[in-house]
Write a protein that holds these residues in place. Sequence first.
Motif, PDB file in Angstrom:
ATOM      1  N   VAL A  34      26.478   9.699 -30.939  1.00 43.13           N
ATOM      2  CA  VAL A  34      26.130   8.704 -29.918  1.00 43.13           C
ATOM      3  C   VAL A  34      26.100   7.328 -30.583  1.00 43.13           C
ATOM      4  CG1 VAL A  34      23.602   9.004 -30.166  1.00 43.13           C
ATOM      5  CG2 VAL A  34      24.532   8.039 -28.064  1.00 43.13           C
ATOM      6  N   THR A  35      26.712   6.369 -29.912  1.00 46.61           N
ATOM      7  CA  THR A  35      26.684   4.990 -30.410  1.00 46.61           C
ATOM      8  C   THR A  35      25.577   4.223 -29.707  1.00 46.61           C
ATOM      9  OG1 THR A  35      29.015   4.969 -30.984  1.00 46.61           O
ATOM     10  CG2 THR A  35      28.008   2.822 -30.514  1.00 46.61           C
ATOM     11  N   ALA A  36      24.757   3.542 -30.515  1.00 46.47           N
ATOM     12  CA  ALA A  36      23.749   2.625 -29.977  1.00 46.47           C
ATOM     13  C   ALA A  36      24.278   1.215 -30.217  1.00 46.47           C
ATOM     14  CB  ALA A  36      22.409   2.827 -30.685  1.00 46.47           C
ATOM     15  N   TRP A  37      24.651   0.565 -29.158  1.00 50.64           N
ATOM     16  CA  TRP A  37      25.258  -0.780 -29.234  1.00 50.64           C
ATOM     17  C   TRP A  37      24.156  -1.779 -28.878  1.00 50.64           C
ATOM     18  CZ3 TRP A  37      26.416  -5.015 -26.147  1.00 50.64           C
ATOM     19  CH2 TRP A  37      27.555  -5.767 -26.444  1.00 50.64           C
ATOM     20  N   ILE A  38      23.627  -2.418 -29.915  1.00 50.91           N
ATOM     21  CA  ILE A  38      22.446  -3.281 -29.739  1.00 50.91           C
ATOM     22  C   ILE A  38      22.909  -4.699 -29.441  1.00 50.91           C
ATOM     23  CG2 ILE A  38      20.356  -4.150 -30.872  1.00 50.91           C
ATOM     24  CD1 ILE A  38      20.588  -1.662 -32.757  1.00 50.91           C
ATOM     25  N   ALA A  39      22.497  -5.219 -28.294  1.00 44.52           N
ATOM     26  CA  ALA A  39      22.936  -6.557 -27.878  1.00 44.52           C
ATOM     27  C   ALA A  39      22.139  -7.627 -28.634  1.00 44.52           C
ATOM     28  CB  ALA A  39      22.754  -6.713 -26.375  1.00 44.52           C
ATOM     29  N   LEU A  40      22.820  -8.372 -29.491  1.00 45.13           N
ATOM     30  CA  LEU A  40      22.173  -9.465 -30.234  1.00 45.13           C
ATOM     31  C   LEU A  40      22.181 -10.746 -29.405  1.00 45.13           C
ATOM     32  CD1 LEU A  40      23.725  -8.724 -33.765  1.00 45.13           C
ATOM     33  CD2 LEU A  40      21.504  -7.977 -32.866  1.00 45.13           C
ATOM     34  N   ASP A  41      22.998 -10.774 -28.347  1.00 44.02           N
ATOM     35  CA  ASP A  41      23.025 -11.847 -27.333  1.00 44.02           C
ATOM     36  C   ASP A  41      23.117 -11.147 -25.985  1.00 44.02           C
ATOM     37  OD1 ASP A  41      23.492 -14.313 -29.045  1.00 44.02           O
ATOM     38  OD2 ASP A  41      25.292 -13.164 -29.595  1.00 44.02           O
ATOM     39  N   ASP A  42      22.864 -11.879 -24.900  1.00 46.89           N
ATOM     40  CA  ASP A  42      23.176 -11.301 -23.585  1.00 46.89           C
ATOM     41  C   ASP A  42      24.670 -10.989 -23.562  1.00 46.89           C
ATOM     42  OD1 ASP A  42      20.598 -11.696 -22.655  1.00 46.89           O
ATOM     43  OD2 ASP A  42      21.073 -13.581 -21.619  1.00 46.89           O
ATOM     44  N   ALA A  43      25.034  -9.800 -23.111  1.00 45.92           N
ATOM     45  CA  ALA A  43      26.455  -9.449 -22.952  1.00 45.92           C
ATOM     46  C   ALA A  43      26.738  -9.429 -21.452  1.00 45.92           C
ATOM     47  CB  ALA A  43      26.747  -8.094 -23.583  1.00 45.92           C
ATOM     48  N   THR A  44      27.676 -10.253 -21.016  1.00 42.94           N
ATOM     49  CA  THR A  44      27.922 -10.464 -19.583  1.00 42.94           C
ATOM     50  C   THR A  44      29.407 -10.245 -19.270  1.00 42.94           C
ATOM     51  OG1 THR A  44      28.467 -12.796 -19.894  1.00 42.94           O
ATOM     52  CG2 THR A  44      26.131 -12.263 -19.585  1.00 42.94           C
ATOM     53  N   LEU A  45      29.738 -10.292 -17.985  1.00 44.46           N
ATOM     54  CA  LEU A  45      31.156 -10.175 -17.601  1.00 44.46           C
ATOM     55  C   LEU A  45      31.958 -11.325 -18.201  1.00 44.46           C
ATOM     56  CD1 LEU A  45      30.937  -9.212 -13.808  1.00 44.46           C
ATOM     57  CD2 LEU A  45      31.193  -7.723 -15.789  1.00 44.46           C
ATOM     58  N   GLU A  46      31.333 -12.499 -18.301  1.00 46.41           N
ATOM     59  CA  GLU A  46      32.053 -13.690 -18.773  1.00 46.41           C
ATOM     60  C   GLU A  46      32.280 -13.668 -20.282  1.00 46.41           C
ATOM     61  OE1 GLU A  46      29.181 -13.909 -16.837  1.00 46.41           O
ATOM     62  OE2 GLU A  46      30.466 -13.973 -15.066  1.00 46.41           O
ATOM     63  N   ASN A  47      31.294 -13.160 -21.038  1.00 52.28           N
ATOM     64  CA  ASN A  47      31.462 -13.248 -22.506  1.00 52.28           C
ATOM     65  C   ASN A  47      31.953 -11.943 -23.139  1.00 52.28           C
ATOM     66  OD1 ASN A  47      29.138 -11.706 -22.762  1.00 52.28           O
ATOM     67  ND2 ASN A  47      27.937 -13.270 -23.828  1.00 52.28           N
ATOM     68  N   GLY A  48      32.368 -10.974 -22.320  1.00 57.30           N
ATOM     69  CA  GLY A  48      33.054  -9.807 -22.898  1.00 57.30           C
ATOM     70  C   GLY A  48      32.173  -8.601 -23.133  1.00 57.30           C
ATOM     71  N   CYS A  49      31.400  -8.214 -22.114  1.00 58.85           N
ATOM     72  CA  CYS A  49      30.563  -7.004 -22.245  1.00 58.85           C
ATOM     73  C   CYS A  49      31.444  -5.762 -22.361  1.00 58.85           C
ATOM     74  CB  CYS A  49      29.620  -6.881 -21.048  1.00 58.85           C
ATOM     75  SG  CYS A  49      30.450  -6.514 -19.481  1.00 58.85           S
ATOM     76  N   LEU A  50      30.798  -4.638 -22.664  1.00 61.23           N
ATOM     77  CA  LEU A  50      31.513  -3.361 -22.731  1.00 61.23           C
ATOM     78  C   LEU A  50      31.858  -2.869 -21.320  1.00 61.23           C
ATOM     79  CD1 LEU A  50      29.471  -1.341 -25.399  1.00 61.23           C
ATOM     80  CD2 LEU A  50      31.639  -2.543 -25.724  1.00 61.23           C
ATOM     81  N   TYR A  51      32.894  -2.036 -21.251  1.00 59.23           N
ATOM     82  CA  TYR A  51      33.280  -1.311 -20.031  1.00 59.23           C
ATOM     83  C   TYR A  51      33.388   0.166 -20.412  1.00 59.23           C
ATOM     84  CZ  TYR A  51      34.653  -5.708 -17.763  1.00 59.23           C
ATOM     85  OH  TYR A  51      34.651  -6.953 -17.193  1.00 59.23           O
ATOM     86  N   PHE A  52      32.984   1.044 -19.491  1.00 55.72           N
ATOM     87  CA  PHE A  52      33.025   2.484 -19.773  1.00 55.72           C
ATOM     88  C   PHE A  52      33.816   3.240 -18.713  1.00 55.72           C
ATOM     89  CE2 PHE A  52      28.938   1.186 -21.754  1.00 55.72           C
ATOM     90  CZ  PHE A  52      29.234   1.558 -23.054  1.00 55.72           C
ATOM     91  N   GLY A  53      34.421   4.337 -19.150  1.00 59.02           N
ATOM     92  CA  GLY A  53      35.057   5.283 -18.226  1.00 59.02           C
ATOM     93  C   GLY A  53      34.027   6.333 -17.864  1.00 59.02           C
ATOM     94  N   ASP A  54      33.454   6.202 -16.662  1.00 60.73           N
ATOM     95  CA  ASP A  54      32.385   7.109 -16.220  1.00 60.73           C
ATOM     96  C   ASP A  54      32.808   8.571 -16.311  1.00 60.73           C
ATOM     97  OD1 ASP A  54      30.039   5.911 -15.555  1.00 60.73           O
ATOM     98  OD2 ASP A  54      30.519   5.631 -13.444  1.00 60.73           O
ATOM     99  N   GLY A  55      32.033   9.383 -16.969  1.00 60.90           N
ATOM    100  CA  GLY A  55      32.282  10.828 -16.998  1.00 60.90           C
ATOM    101  C   GLY A  55      33.334  11.262 -18.007  1.00 60.90           C
TER     102      GLY A  55
END
Length: 245
Positions: free
Chosen positions: A133-154
């Motif tokens: 399991v990856t724990a991706w710790i946000a050191l800044d707010d991650a938003t749609l504008e600044n390139g947050c992660l996207y996941f393939g559900d399931g």
Amino acid sequence: MDSYDAAYYRHHGHLTVNGVFPSDEMDSVVRDIEQWGESFLQTLPAEQRSWYIDGGVTARTVLRKLDNPHAHRPAVQALARDRRLLDLVEAFIGPGVSVYFSQIFFKPPEGGGPKPAHQDNFYFGPADPEGVVTAWIALDDATLENGCLYFGDGTNLGPVYAHFAPEGEPFNLQIPTDILARQPMVPAPVRKGGVSFHHGNTFHCSGSNNSNKWRRACALHFVSDGNSFDHPALPYDHSLKFRVS
Ligand SMILES: O=C(O)CCC(=O)C(=O)O
């Protein structure tokens, strides 16, 4: 974490938990990795530049990433052993965990480049795919504008696909285009100090940074006790595996 969250993770393959760490603790990690990044950049060999320098449209030379901060920086080692984080990690993969690999992602403002869709378990090649399991710790707010992660559900419930690498970028392994075209990717914004967790099989990617704000993150790739890594796609230094519980 309640049983709804654990069930959500099992079903969707990812979970966002805001408020794990206070903002000021993230600021001190950022100060530390900025210092490390500056010295790393000065000694970076020419042949490794394409992997570590951001390929976005930034005018300056900016690091894209740094590897294995848990092995080099006490501030990140402290995050990896922190009970506020480990209680969550152990809820996903059971007690007795190690950090197998870790990364700092810088994603600089105004042009930090995207990360193509991939599965961590293709990179790592674990014997037990459930025990990553990856724990991706946000050191800044991650938003749609600044390139947050996207996941393939399931996609955690499906197979690990053979990845391809673009010409000249053997390290930039990614999911074949035809497979990805069938899979919607959902954004997962997270606030500074929050943690976005994903299963090792889960498809994930990140967008470009089109904002004037940084999107830094520390990804700790946790593995279960006894898991082995017999078919990694890239060379990982097993001696850096760090037992934390
Ligand atoms: O932060 C990113 O842009 C990519 C993160 C990632 O691929 C990971 O944490 O496994």
